[in-house]
Scaffold this active site. Structure first.
Site, short mmCIF file in Angstrom:
data_model
loop_
_atom_site.label_atom_id
_atom_site.label_comp_id
_atom_site.label_asym_id
_atom_site.label_seq_id
_atom_site.Cartn_x
_atom_site.Cartn_y
_atom_site.Cartn_z
N ASN A 1 -0.64 -30.82 132.66
CA ASN A 1 -0.17 -31.90 133.63
C ASN A 1 -1.40 -32.69 133.94
O ASN A 1 -2.21 -32.27 134.82
CB ASN A 1 0.12 -31.26 134.88
N GLU A 2 -1.59 -33.85 133.38
CA GLU A 2 -2.91 -34.68 133.42
C GLU A 2 -2.73 -35.61 134.60
O GLU A 2 -1.62 -35.49 135.15
CB GLU A 2 -3.03 -35.40 132.16
#
Ligand code: F6R
Length: 630
Positions: free
Chosen positions: A160-161
């Site tokens: 989850n950037e």
């Protein structure tokens, strides 16, 4: 500094700082084991969310040990992995499927049907449905009892950037440029790193009943402090953990080092004003108010929560002068000591005037990046310098470089030598993600030796001063899976015994413990321990230099070696000889990503900070700290 509620007031996530990653991992493993045993006894399954990467490797080793030695059974454990690169087959050496089987599952009694890992081979058109089904499987299993997490330098958890929302679910994502750069080593070149991945969402992770996040090494320190102390934001997805009722962070000292209670303890409570903390606080204050140290006023101290320091050590003027002098005394153009000078306030002792010096470089190029200017000084000032390259660095060489070298040998020798022909054939037969054959690695190692010699020569060091140790841990391993052994320690110990140095320069002491620099430092530490009783050891100082990702803060520096504009250019030229380490992509090269650019930037930045504190203005500075065995 004792932890207390007062010290931890800024921390919005529970952080436990451990003496080492091994100790932290053993504790996390013990917690999982207790849960698994309790559930096993009650006939209930245990559902674990698992991560990959360097961080959990020690935890997995502990779980394997518990299974082997203490009969911890995983028959009733169900696992869900966080993520997987999209587009990689399971057999790819960097697939998370393969990682999890090699690092954990193959060594346990877990039934294959209990293992769930996102499938990186699902066609794009089917990914959405596949991800929904993954979530459904987690729900059907009763939800995650415990989720294990690492953290990326972008602040990602899973993949989850930045930009990932708190409610995001399992989905296909695009990897951040920094994440891909961090993975470039594993894939031997950034171009080979996949661009997409399937990851559990932040929302999926937050539904776990318990979350343990582990982090090691100074590279994680900044992002970790932000995740722990700042308001949650989707530009730093790990910060969303703040909303979870049962999350705990287990950190080593290097990863925790940017937490306010450790970095700026005076901001969160009363402190023992030791000389080191006082120096840090005064330098911080000067930087905070944008003044040179000698211009700090009593008001500056009291307006920044440092009135008690003034009471103990004030008034400001005298304190300023003391710290100014301390900083001033770190600066020396004589890194090996200045012969004939009073050395009471100098970082290095004057005698012996000619020292035997060993510079340890984890891989070729770390030496010049960290201390190319100082190396030249040491040689120019008549010291007897040996540069010891701990590993061959062959894993860091792109195939194109090896192919070019093989062609060169073949061209030169007309019909070609057998070895080069073999390498050429093997490179030709190598599938996209195959590991290198021993011959390819040998040739790549030769390339790096050649670069290291050329680079040393550019630093004024005769190539004959280079020693290539080719430590076995590296030759027999691959990234993230290295393990040091007795042979590594014996090789370094033998070199030390032979040279009996007065000075050692080394790096990697606070790096990620799985990294080559950290393992190299551990080998050196153990080799030094073997030499504890020997006469030369008592007269040997160990100086630490830092890699190109991060520079020391002025208050941490114990020796600052300034150099001229010309010397800076020479250093960059020396780094430039490490051709195989330059970026393979012209696009990437446009940023500040080349290691020579980073080194230049850091050396100039340190000089700039010294200048801003009111010390002399130099073009560039290389910085060092003493290592003292605690
Ligand atoms: C891995 C994962 C990532 C890593 C993170 C840190 O499954 O989801 O979030 O935990 O990138 O990686 P390492 O541990 O290699 O530093």
């Amino acid at each position: 500094m004792r932890p207390s509620a007062e010290n931890e007031q800024r921390e919005r996530l529970k952080c436990v700082v451990h003496p080492s990653a091994d100790i932290a991992s053993a504790l996390a493993a013990a917690e999982l084991a207790t849960l698994i045993r309790r559930n096993n006894a009650a006939g209930r399954p245990t559902v674990l969310g698992l991560a990959t990467g360097s961080t959990p490797v020690r935890l997995y080793r502990q779980l394997i040990r518990l299974h082997r030695e203490e009969k911890l059974s995983f028959k009733n454990v169900v696992t869900f992995n966080l993520d997987e690169y999209h587009g990689l087959p399971r057999t790819h050496p960097e697939s998370y499927w393969r990682f999890m089987h090699e690092q954990l599952f193959n060594h346990l009694d877990i039934p294959p049907a209990n293992i769930h890992i996102p499938d990186g081979t699902v066609p794009r058109a089917e990914v959405f449905a596949w991800c929904r089904a993954y979530e459904e499987q987690i729900r059907a299993a009763g939800g995650l009892d415990v989720q294990i997490l690492g953290i990326g330098r972008t602040g990602h958890i899973g993949f989850n950037e930045p930009g990932s929302g708190r409610d995001s679910r399992t989905r296909l994502v695009t990897l951040d440029a920094l994440t891909r750069r961090d993975a470039a080593r594993d894939f031997v070149g950034e171009a080979n790193v996949p661009r997409h991945a399937i990851t559990m969402g932040v929302g999926t992770i937050l539904e776990a009943r318990r979350i343990l996040l582990l982090a090691w090494g100074e590279a994680k320190a900044r992002v970790l402090a932000d995740a722990v102390e700042k308001t949650p934001t989707d530009s730093l997805p790990a910060s969303f953990l703040q909303g979870h009722p049962a999350v705990e962070l287990h950190l080593d000292a290097a990863a925790a080092s940017e937490l306010t209670r450790l970095r700026h303890p005076w901001l969160v409570g009363t402190v023992d004003w030791t000389p080191a903390i006082t120096r840090r606080a005064v330098v911080w204050l000067a930087q905070q108010v944008g003044k040179p140290v000698l211009k700090l006023l009593d008001e500056d101290y009291s307006e920044h929560g440092m009135a008690d320091l003034l009471t103990e050590q004030g008034p400001a003027y005298g304190l300023n002068i003391r710290i100014f002098n301390e900083l001033q005394h770190t600066i020396t153009g004589w890194p090996g000591g200045k012969p004939g000078a009073d050395d009471q306030h100098r970082p290095e002792r004057a005698l012996p005037a000619q020292k035997r010096v060993v510079v340890f470089s984890p891989e070729p190029s770390d030496d010049v990046l960290g201390m190319g200017g100082t190396l030249r000084r040491l040689v120019d000032q008549g010291h007897d310098v040996t540069v010891a390259y701990l590993t061959s660095g062959n894993l860091g060489v792109p195939d194109e470089e090896a192919a070019m070298a093989a062609e060169l040998v073949i061209d030169l020798a007309g019909t070609g030598t057998e070895f080069a022909q073999t390498v050429r054939r093997q490179l030709g037969a190598k599938a996209a993600f195959d590991s290198d054959t021993p011959e390819i690695r040998q040739l790549k190692g030769v390339l790096r030796r050649g670069e290291a010699r050329a680079s040393l020569q550019a630093c004024g060091v005769a190539a004959t001063r280079a020693r290539f140790l080719d430590l076995p841990f590296y030759e027999q391993g691959r990234y993230r899976q290295f393990r040091i052994g007795e042979a590594d320690i014996a090789a370094v110990a033998a070199l030390l015994r032979e040279v009996q140095p007065h000075q050692i320069f080394a790096t990697g002491h606070s790096a990620d413990p799985s990294s080559v620099p950290a393992l190299g430092f551990e080998v050196l530490r153990r080799a030094l321990a073997l030499a504890a009783g020997e006469a030369w050891r008592a007269d040997c100082r160990v100086w630490l230099y830092r890699g190109p990702d991060r520079e020391w803060e002025p208050a941490e520096i114990e020796m600052a070696v300034p150099f001229s504009p010309r010397e800076l250019t020479q250093k960059i030229q020396a780094i430039y000889h490490h051709k195989s380490q330059r970026s393979q992509s012209p696009v990437v090269a446009a940023g500040l990503h080349e290691s020579w650019q980073q080194a230049e930037h850091h050396n100039r930045a340190i000089a700039g900070r010294y200048d801003a504190l009111g010390l002399a203005e130099y073009e560039a500075i290389e910085a060092f700290r003493r290592w003292r065995e605690s």
